[in-house]
Design a protein around this motif. Structure first.
Motif, mmCIF file in Angstrom:
data_model
loop_
_atom_site.group_PDB
_atom_site.id
_atom_site.type_symbol
_atom_site.label_atom_id
_atom_site.label_comp_id
_atom_site.label_asym_id
_atom_site.label_seq_id
_atom_site.Cartn_x
_atom_site.Cartn_y
_atom_site.Cartn_z
ATOM 1 N N ARG A 1 0.827 -1.194 0.000
ATOM 2 C CA ARG A 1 0.000 0.000 0.000
ATOM 3 C C ARG A 1 0.866 1.250 0.000
ATOM 4 O O ARG A 1 0.585 2.207 -0.732
ATOM 5 C CB ARG A 1 -0.832 0.039 1.277
ATOM 6 N N ALA A 2 1.929 1.205 0.800
ATOM 7 C CA ALA A 2 2.782 2.376 0.909
ATOM 8 C C ALA A 2 3.421 2.688 -0.427
ATOM 9 O O ALA A 2 3.479 3.845 -0.856
ATOM 10 C CB ALA A 2 3.854 2.134 1.957
ATOM 11 N N ILE A 3 3.894 1.641 -1.124
ATOM 12 C CA ILE A 3 4.537 1.887 -2.416
ATOM 13 C C ILE A 3 3.552 2.515 -3.377
ATOM 14 O O ILE A 3 3.820 3.551 -3.997
ATOM 15 C CB ILE A 3 5.080 0.578 -3.013
ATOM 16 N N ALA A 4 2.367 1.916 -3.475
ATOM 17 C CA ALA A 4 1.388 2.431 -4.425
ATOM 18 C C ALA A 4 1.066 3.882 -4.102
ATOM 19 O O ALA A 4 1.014 4.741 -4.990
ATOM 20 C CB ALA A 4 0.126 1.580 -4.369
ATOM 21 N N GLN A 5 0.895 4.161 -2.824
ATOM 22 C CA GLN A 5 0.512 5.513 -2.415
ATOM 23 C C GLN A 5 1.619 6.517 -2.684
ATOM 24 O O GLN A 5 1.395 7.582 -3.267
ATOM 25 C CB GLN A 5 0.184 5.477 -0.924
ATOM 26 N N MET A 6 2.859 6.159 -2.282
ATOM 27 C CA MET A 6 3.944 7.128 -2.415
ATOM 28 C C MET A 6 4.269 7.399 -3.873
ATOM 29 O O MET A 6 4.496 8.548 -4.262
ATOM 30 C CB MET A 6 5.181 6.611 -1.702
ATOM 31 N N VAL A 7 4.244 6.330 -4.688
ATOM 32 C CA VAL A 7 4.554 6.531 -6.101
ATOM 33 C C VAL A 7 3.486 7.403 -6.747
ATOM 34 O O VAL A 7 3.776 8.284 -7.552
ATOM 35 C CB VAL A 7 4.688 5.171 -6.816
ATOM 36 N N SER A 8 2.218 7.193 -6.364
ATOM 37 C CA SER A 8 1.150 7.973 -6.986
ATOM 38 C C SER A 8 1.212 9.435 -6.577
ATOM 39 O O SER A 8 1.031 10.323 -7.403
ATOM 40 C CB SER A 8 -0.210 7.414 -6.586
ATOM 41 N N TYR A 9 1.430 9.681 -5.296
ATOM 42 C CA TYR A 9 1.349 11.063 -4.837
ATOM 43 C C TYR A 9 2.612 11.863 -5.123
ATOM 44 O O TYR A 9 2.625 13.065 -4.972
ATOM 45 C CB TYR A 9 1.028 11.102 -3.347
ATOM 46 N N GLU A 10 3.691 11.156 -5.515
ATOM 47 C CA GLU A 10 4.900 11.884 -5.864
ATOM 48 C C GLU A 10 4.657 12.753 -7.093
ATOM 49 O O GLU A 10 5.251 13.823 -7.225
ATOM 50 C CB GLU A 10 6.029 10.892 -6.132
ATOM 51 N N ILE A 11 3.765 12.297 -7.973
ATOM 52 C CA ILE A 11 3.570 13.018 -9.237
ATOM 53 C C ILE A 11 2.918 14.375 -9.022
ATOM 54 O O ILE A 11 3.458 15.395 -9.459
ATOM 55 C CB ILE A 11 2.789 12.124 -10.224
ATOM 56 N N PRO A 12 1.762 14.461 -8.339
ATOM 57 C CA PRO A 12 1.230 15.809 -8.062
ATOM 58 C C PRO A 12 2.185 16.662 -7.229
ATOM 59 O O PRO A 12 2.250 17.888 -7.426
ATOM 60 C CB PRO A 12 -0.070 15.537 -7.296
ATOM 61 N N LEU A 13 2.924 16.001 -6.336
ATOM 62 C CA LEU A 13 3.883 16.747 -5.511
ATOM 63 C C LEU A 13 4.900 17.456 -6.392
ATOM 64 O O LEU A 13 5.126 18.667 -6.270
ATOM 65 C CB LEU A 13 4.581 15.776 -4.566
ATOM 66 N N VAL A 14 5.502 16.695 -7.301
ATOM 67 C CA VAL A 14 6.528 17.280 -8.159
ATOM 68 C C VAL A 14 5.916 18.298 -9.113
ATOM 69 O O VAL A 14 6.463 19.380 -9.325
ATOM 70 C CB VAL A 14 7.269 16.169 -8.936
ATOM 71 N N LEU A 15 4.731 17.974 -9.641
ATOM 72 C CA LEU A 15 4.128 18.875 -10.618
ATOM 73 C C LEU A 15 3.749 20.209 -9.984
ATOM 74 O O LEU A 15 3.821 21.258 -10.648
ATOM 75 C CB LEU A 15 2.888 18.225 -11.236
ATOM 76 N N SER A 16 3.354 20.207 -8.714
ATOM 77 C CA SER A 16 3.030 21.494 -8.108
ATOM 78 C C SER A 16 4.300 22.266 -7.779
ATOM 79 O O SER A 16 4.278 23.503 -7.754
ATOM 80 C CB SER A 16 2.166 21.307 -6.870
ATOM 81 N N ALA A 17 5.393 21.547 -7.544
ATOM 82 C CA ALA A 17 6.655 22.261 -7.328
ATOM 83 C C ALA A 17 7.173 22.843 -8.644
ATOM 84 O O ALA A 17 7.885 23.850 -8.646
ATOM 85 C CB ALA A 17 7.687 21.325 -6.724
ATOM 86 N N VAL A 18 6.783 22.221 -9.753
ATOM 87 C CA VAL A 18 7.273 22.667 -11.053
ATOM 88 C C VAL A 18 6.867 24.125 -11.320
ATOM 89 O O VAL A 18 7.616 24.887 -11.922
ATOM 90 C CB VAL A 18 6.725 21.731 -12.166
#
Lengths: 407, 236, 173, 103
Positions: free
Chosen positions: A162-179
């Motif tokens: 669960r942790a892997i699925a969650q962290m991998v998924s939420y990394e994308i919006p995280l990075v995109l908002s930092a962009v």
């Protein structure tokens, strides 16, 4: 390798290793107190001055509790399941702590002693500091998987997956908002990003910056497994998730790593959106910027604790749907809005701007207030409508519940 | 259409109200410093707690906010083992869902409260760290020997033995039971008395019937066998 | 001096990590050894002053490829390894021979003109410059790459989903 | 450090990957090995850039960036194929999947 270099490295790192674990201890106490008050309880208030018989009488609101917890953790029995992978079981908590500690170096906190050391030792002066931050934070996922797999426990493994699925998924919006911030400043350098926001030009005071900050904060909650996204350690479903089989000091390391990661990601949010160490009085007293930085971090952590006291946990399908069907399209739309607003504001002048200077400040200084207000309303309206639409679309099609015996 | 995400803010307002309110309104803080004896500042509805160590509360409800309810064994007199009600039938041991009761039957019989020779439990252990206070043992006991206790301050520094209650820890007098649960105990005693009375009446009736029958039989026999007295002597 | 120490340590870690990754029976151990190899390589990139590439190396290889491999392993074989079964392929000896031969062939040009002078002139490690290059002359490449990644994503999803066979009439199921 | 150090290291790593690809039966391990080979090639590219004539052009990092992106795509598709094959043969053993027809 010269002695000076070694000295500079020590000066740059050792204070971080001392300050943040101390703050961690304080934060656990703060969290327990705040959650208790939210639930109309008192919270820890017994542990007082250690080694005195009447220590409990002078308990200072239970401030000794973190110390007592730490001592208890140190002396607890270390239990390793018989079939566990002993090496990985040992390595996982260490691997969980190291990336969290490492990324602290990328926060542009202007400690007074840091001005005297050479630039090559300052990690946040690295040209790609922000991308390094995201790269190293991603390693946390591995530690979680390692712990879940090495424990030989189905609940641990479930938590790890669960942790892997969650962290991998939420990394994308995280990075995109930092962009968006990176786009505005034109640099991945953390110190430059912080400096670009001097004089109340914080990114949260722009419409796209505000939206990006909200997305970033939600994704950060998920990245650090905070409630309401604490599915990997959902104690009512899978005991404690990936650290079910951990006890004693290894558990303490996991705990420490989790909180340090909270500090780190809050610190990045402060750097990207809340102006870093900027604040009133910094011009007169430079060391105030450290205080401001930490105050902002703690403000974010207080909101995290508040949210933890408020919201129930998400379901797994809601969690993944929220990341992929809601946050991701919104953050992409936000980037698009920010880009078009940039061109709109600049008009034809974009070519005339100084490339070496942050674009945002140049725009802010020369903008018409009416246009700025129009941008605020327009951007937020578009985002709100989009969010509403996405919410309707991504809502799971569930049949309304039928109550057989209720009436 | 309601505001998107407005529910979150509504919830956060509630928790904020709780947080701030807990500092200003005493009746919000329903919890108590559990390890210290409650002061008078405690709100009324918080439940009773013994003011001094070892004091027993008179409590008509079975559960207070602070007590924990685990089974105990009843006896009727001053010498616990002489008047113990339990006869080690082991029904409760079999019925216990978490299987926290362990009974060993005695090898020889001994006079019990009723003066009858009965088995008694040589060992009767309850692991209260496992017990879930379901009261099934109380319900299944045919001898009214096991009832629920109501205890405060059960914590112990002994990790393994401290919460394993032995027979002698579990034995409590009927008076104690009357003290902690007066209504329940009175009802139980009344029922026991009624049952006993009913049993005795039944016994009496049975004895009467038997006597009558025997008399009738004797009469009949006497009528039938007037000529054969030897046989009647044998029958006696 | 410190650069040399770093180089030798990192290259030792990289070689050991790669060896363990290809020789370990337990696949999960193998993946983690592979990640150590990736991390050491990232360190080497830093040593070569390509800091952006080092970050991307961690981000893509450890953060994405490694996780993907872990998922693939969890979805397929028994992770504890091919118990008792032969680990190597039929032609493993010839494989070794070919690998050794390739090594010799690669080594020959590398060690010609052996001691080359050390280059002291450091390249400008500016990420900004890299960004300008990506957005200006190489923007078409970047777009094609994005297209490729999207296509790969869709392809991977369809391949992994598997073709759903149409249910045959009257098949006993 | 000279260019040759990096070249020899890259050659060694490449051959380790080659060895893994040739000698292991497990398809996933073969995929590992291919990744190791790709990384060795990337190391070469960066080393040539660093010790080359015109590092300011940033050709090395650019090329490596593209190579990494392609490698990521390759891994995604490769693992999807491995899973598809596993679903068919119930095995990821390369010696089992030696047929061209459906069995």
């Amino acid at each position: 390798m010269s002695l000076e270099l070694i000295r500079d490295i020590l000066v740059a790192t050792v204070p971080l290793l001392l300050i943040f674990p101390t703050l961690f201890a304080f934060t656990t106490w703060l969290e327990r107190k705040a959650l208790a008050r939210i639930q109309n309880r008192i919270g820890p208030n017994k542990v007082g001055v250690p080694l005195t018989r009447y220590g409990g009488r002078f308990s200072l609101f239970g401030l000794g509790q973190p110390m007592a917890d730490g001592i208890k953790m140190l002396f607890k029995e270390n239990i390793v399941p018989r079939d566990a992978d002993r090496l990985f079981h040992l390595l996982a908590p260490i691997l969980a702590l190291i990336p969290a500690m490492l990324v602290l170096c990328f926060l542009p906190i202007d400690f007074p002693w840091i001005n005297n050391i050479q630039d090559s030792v300052k990690a946040f002066m690295l040209d790609g500091a922000v991308i390094f931050f995201f790269a190293i934070t991603g390693l946390n996922t591995l530690a979680v998987f390692m712990a879940g797999w090495a424990s030989r426990n189905k609940y641990s493994l479930l938590g790890g997956m669960r942790a892997i699925a969650q962290m991998v998924s939420y990394e994308i919006p995280l990075v995109l908002s930092a962009v968006i911030v990176v786009m505005m400043v034109g640099s991945l350098n953390a110190a430059e990003i912080a400096n670009a926001q001097a004089g109340w030009n914080w990114f949260i005071f722009t419409p796209w910056g505000l939206a990006a900050f909200i997305i970033f904060f939600i994704a950060a909650l998920a990245e650090t497994n905070r409630s309401p996204f604490d599915l990997p350690e959902a104690e009512s479903e899978i005991i404690a998730g990936y650290f079910t089989e951990y006890s004693g000091f290894k558990f303490a390391l996991f705990f420490l790593g989790e909180y340090i990661a909270m500090f780190a990601i809050s610190g990045l949010a402060v750097t990207l959106f809340l102006g870093g160490g900027a604040g009133p009085g910094v011009a007169a007293l430079p060391w105030l910027s450290v205080i401001w930085f930490l105050v902002k971090i703690f403000a974010l952590i207080a909101v995290m604790i508040w949210l933890r006291g408020t919201l129930p946990r998400l379901r797994v399908d809601q969690l993944m749907g929220f990341a992929w069907k809601f946050l991701l399209p919104l953050s992409i739309l936000n980037i698009f809005i920010a880009g078009s607003a940039l061109h709109l504001l600049a008009g034809g002048r974009l070519a005339g701007l100084d490339e070496k200077q942050p674009i945002l400040r140049q725009l802010m200084e020369g903008a018409n207030p009416l246009v700025v207000a129009g941008l605020w309303i327009g951007a937020l309206l578009i985002l709100y409508v989009a969010a509403n639409g996405l919410n309707q679309l991504s809502r799971a099609k569930v049949r309304p519940r039928e109550y057989k015996y209720a009436e | 259409m309601s505001l998107l995400g407005g529910g979150i803010f509504k919830g956060m307002a509630v928790t904020l109200r709780n947080f701030v309110g807990s500092y200003f309104y005493k009746d919000r803080l329903t919890t108590n410093d559990y390890s210290w004896r409650p002061s008078d500042k405690l709100p009324q509805h918080a439940g009773e707690y013994p003011k001094e160590e070892g004091e027993q509360l008179r409590d008509t409800t079975t559960v207070t906010n602070y007590s924990r309810n685990f089974p105990m064994l009843l006896h009727d007199g001053s010498e616990p083992m002489d008047t113990i009600r339990c006869v080690a039938c082991q029904i409760c041991e079999r019925e216990c869902p978490p299987q926290c009761i362990y009974i060993e039957k005695s090898t020889e019989k001994k006079e019990n409260a009723g003066g009858k020779p009965q088995f008694y439990p040589a060992k009767f252990d309850i692991d209260v760290s496992v017990c879930m206070s379901c009261q099934i043992c109380v319900e299944v006991c045919p001898f009214d020997a096991i009832v629920m206790n109501s205890q405060f301050e059960l914590s112990t520094p002994d990790r393994f033995g401290g919460l394993l209650l032995r027979r002698d820890d579990l034995l409590k007098s009927n008076d104690y039971y009357h003290n902690i649960h007066p209504e329940e105990a009175a009802a139980r005693d009344k029922r026991i008395a009624e049952e006993k009375a009913a049993k005795e009446a039944k016994k009496k009736a049975a004895a009467e019937a038997a006597r009558k029958k025997a008399e009738e039989k004797a009469k009949a026999d006497a009528e039938a066998s007037e000529g054969t007295p030897d046989i009647q002597e044998d029958a006696e | 001096m410190s650069e040399q120490i770093a180089f030798w340590i990192l290259s030792a870690i990289a070689v050991l990590g790669a060896l363990v990754a290809v020789r370990k029976r337990n696949l999960i151990h193998g993946v983690f050894a592979l990640m150590i190899f990736f991390a050491a390589l990232s360190g080497l990139f830093l040593l070569l002053l390509a800091e952006f590439i080092a970050a991307v190396q961690i981000l893509v290889y450890i953060g994405a490829v490694g996780i993907l491999l872990l998922f693939a392993i969890m979805l397929t074989e028994r992770v504890a390894g091919d118990d008792g079964r032969r680990m190597t392929s039929r032609g493993w000896f010839w494989g070794l021979v070919v690998a050794a031969a390739v090594f010799v062939v690669l080594l020959l040009p590398a060690i010609q003109q052996w001691p080359t002078p050390e280059v002291t002139q450091a390249p400008d490690p500016s990420v900004e410059e890299l960004g300008h290059k990506l957005m200006n002359p190489y923007v078409m490449t970047l777009e094609v790459l994005a297209l490729l990644l999207t296509a790969a994503l869709i392809g991977a999803v369809t391949a992994a989903q598997g073709m759903r066979k149409p249910k045959e009439e009257g098949s006993p199921e | 450090m000279t260019l040759h150090h990096y070249l020899i290291l890259a050659a060694l790593l490449f051959c380790i990957g080659l060895m893994g690809a040739f000698t292991r039966r497990n398809a996933i391990v073969v995929l590992f090995s291919v990744e190791i080979m790709l990384n060795a090639a990337n190391l070469n590219l960066i080393a040539f850039w660093r010790y080359g004539d015109n590092p300011a052009l940033q050709h090395g990092p650019l090329f490596t960036l593209f190579a990494i992106a392609v490698a990521a795509a390759e891994v995604a598709v490769g693992l999807a194929l491995v899973i598809a094959v596993y679903r068919h043969f119930r095995s990821v053993d390369l010696e089992v999947m030696d047929t061209l027809k459906e069995e």
